[in-house]
Design an enzyme around this catalytic site. Structure first.
Site, PDB file in Angstrom:
ATOM      1  N   SER A 217     -10.928 -31.417   6.685  1.00 26.49           N
ATOM      2  CA  SER A 217      -9.545 -31.267   7.151  1.00 26.49           C
ATOM      3  C   SER A 217      -9.546 -30.674   8.560  1.00 26.49           C
ATOM      4  O   SER A 217     -10.581 -30.684   9.229  1.00 26.49           O
ATOM      5  CB  SER A 217      -8.753 -30.399   6.169  1.00 26.49           C
ATOM      6  OG  SER A 217      -7.375 -30.493   6.432  1.00 26.49           O
ATOM      7  N   ASN A 218      -8.413 -30.174   9.017  1.00 27.44           N
ATOM      8  CA  ASN A 218      -8.351 -29.573  10.353  1.00 27.44           C
ATOM      9  C   ASN A 218      -7.404 -28.378  10.339  1.00 27.44           C
ATOM     10  O   ASN A 218      -6.851 -28.031   9.301  1.00 27.44           O
ATOM     11  CB  ASN A 218      -7.934 -30.620  11.389  1.00 27.44           C
ATOM     12  CG  ASN A 218      -6.590 -31.233  11.025  1.00 27.44           C
ATOM     13  OD1 ASN A 218      -5.587 -30.540  10.947  1.00 27.44           O
ATOM     14  ND2 ASN A 218      -6.578 -32.540  10.777  1.00 27.44           N
TER      15      ASN A 218
END
Ligand code: CTP
Length: 415
Positions: A217-218
């Protein structure tokens, strides 16, 4: 700039005799902090739970009780209050008050003022947050009163399930002040400049599964996207918010679609875009996903992992391709998160994805970008002109972007 619809609105807050009356002081304070001018009317029973002085102290405006009806300005008080009101909010509203309003009773200052407001499409908004014991709320008499008032155009919020003064856990608790405020904000926004426009906003990160317990993810928190949804609602638009996983509460009035992966976000966005006048894509879509997510948890005993990735679809580019046939959305707005060559990279993205406007921000700056409340952005338009905005809160940036979108949308055509 598009504004909080509560700003400078004249709100009459009617407070009636329930233990929830103490929460009305918090509501009055929050409304005032949002820029509303709040005049409070307490019934005699409410004044037994909380004094007018508490309200005067938080609103800076007079708070009235029924005895004021017989004061020097008696003959004009209720008419004067009603004439300048944008909304009458009754919170908490008891069963007795609902009965009085449904019947058109007028034996105290609050019911008199409610009657003086009139009824029908031109009357100010009447919003009601009931609070009473569960048996009283579910009673056929109360339900009929709710029905009568709803038919006449009143908007109800709550009551909610929860602990009641009687010790029961059931439906009868007044909604929380913040929910009441946000609902009122939404109701008062409906005649804004984007009335009749449908805006889809995407927000937050996506999660790409490695195995059943791990994902890529980020650092996106979704703050800028949720702020855009709020600004679009404030301007009167109908808003669909397609959100990756975040910890945020969506603004009242949004149609929320939860997604997790880029593929899910693409499906939801392509579908919502078919009827959207504008798509604002703030989501930080993961560009890559594991090529073959493991069906079982990957065990560390297998040693250091090498993870083949594959490219995710570009959602904006896909929507742009789809609009060649659907002709919707009329406008596409993207965000460019860059750490170098801000404007040239953003211009390139605008061209590649067929955007009308791109909001470029340097995510390497400490006061801008991910997980902070402020942002410094440059707006780049398809016709080549640029506009640099100063450091602003994400809400202010959202309002500025919506303001720029209004002329691009020609909302009069939709009304
Ligand atoms: N975007 C998208 N689909 C993707 C990736 C990004 O629709 N798979 C959108 C973003 O929501 C944003 C815009 O495209 O509005 C630009 O995103 P950004 O991450 O800055 O650019 P990328 O297209 O990923 O390009 P690069 O990797 O070169 O930065």
């Amino acid at each position: 700039m598009t504004q909080n619809p509560l700003h400078k609105k004249n709100i009459i807050l009617g407070v009636t005799g329930s233990i929830a009356a103490y929460k009305a002081a918090d509501l009055a304070s929050k409304l005032t902090q949002n820029g509303a001018i709040v005049n409070v009317i307490l019934t005699d029973a409410a004044a037994k739970f909380i004094s007018p002085l508490s309200f005067q102290s938080v609103t800076g405006q007079p708070a009235y009780i029924s005895a004021d009806l017989w004061g020097a300005e008696a003959h004009v008080l209720h008419i004067g209050l009603a004439r300048k009101a944008d909304a009458l909010l009754i919170a908490p509203a008891t069963a007795n008050t609902l009965a009085k309003l449904a019947r058109g009773g007028a034996d105290d200052l609050l019911s008199l003022t409610a009657l003086a407001l009139g009824s029908g499409p031109d009357a100010p908004l009447l919003m009601i947050a009931p609070a009473m014991d569960a048996g009283m709320y579910s009673h056929a008499a109360t339900q009929e009163n709710v029905e009568i008032l709803t038919r006449r155009g009143a908007v109800f919020i709550g009551p909610e399930e929860g602990h009641l003064a009687s010790g029961l856990v059931a439906k009868g608790r007044m909604s929380e002040p913040i929910q009441i405020l946000e609902h009122l904000r939404y109701q008062l926004s409906r005649s804004g400049p984007l009335k009749g426009c449908h805006i889809t906003v995407t927000a937050g990160p996506t999660q790409e599964d490695i195995d059943p317990v791990r994902f890529l993810s980020n650092r996106s928190t979704g703050k800028q996207g949720y702020a855009l949804a709020q600004a679009a609602l404030d301007a009167g638009a109908d808003v669909t918010l397609i959100s990756g996983p975040t910890h945020l509460t969506p603004p009242a009035g949004t149609r929320l679609i939860h997604v997790r992966t880029a593929i899910e976000m693409q499906h939801a966005t392509l579908s919502a875009s078919k009827t959207a006048d504008a798509l604002i894509m703030t989501a930080a879509v993961a560009d890559f996903r594991p090529a073959q997510p493991a069906e079982q948890k990957i065990k560390k005993a297998k040693g250091v992992l090498s993870l083949p990735l594959m490219q995710n679809p570009d959602i904006l580019a896909a929507v742009n391709q789809q609009r060649a046939t659907t002709l919707m959305p009329k406008i596409l707005i993207g965000f460019a998160a860059e750490t170098q060559s801000l404007t040239s990279n953003a211009e390139d993205k605008m061209r590649r994805k067929g955007l009308n406007l791109i909001v470029a921000n340097d995510v390497s700056a400490r006061d801008a970008g991910f997980a902070v409340d402020t942002n410094r952005v440059t707006l780049l338009y398809a016709d080549g002109h640029q506009e640099e905005l100063p450091l602003m809160s994400k809400l202010e940036i959202a309002a500025a972007v919506i303001e720029r979108a209004i002329p691009l949308l020609n909302p009069q055509e939709n009304v």
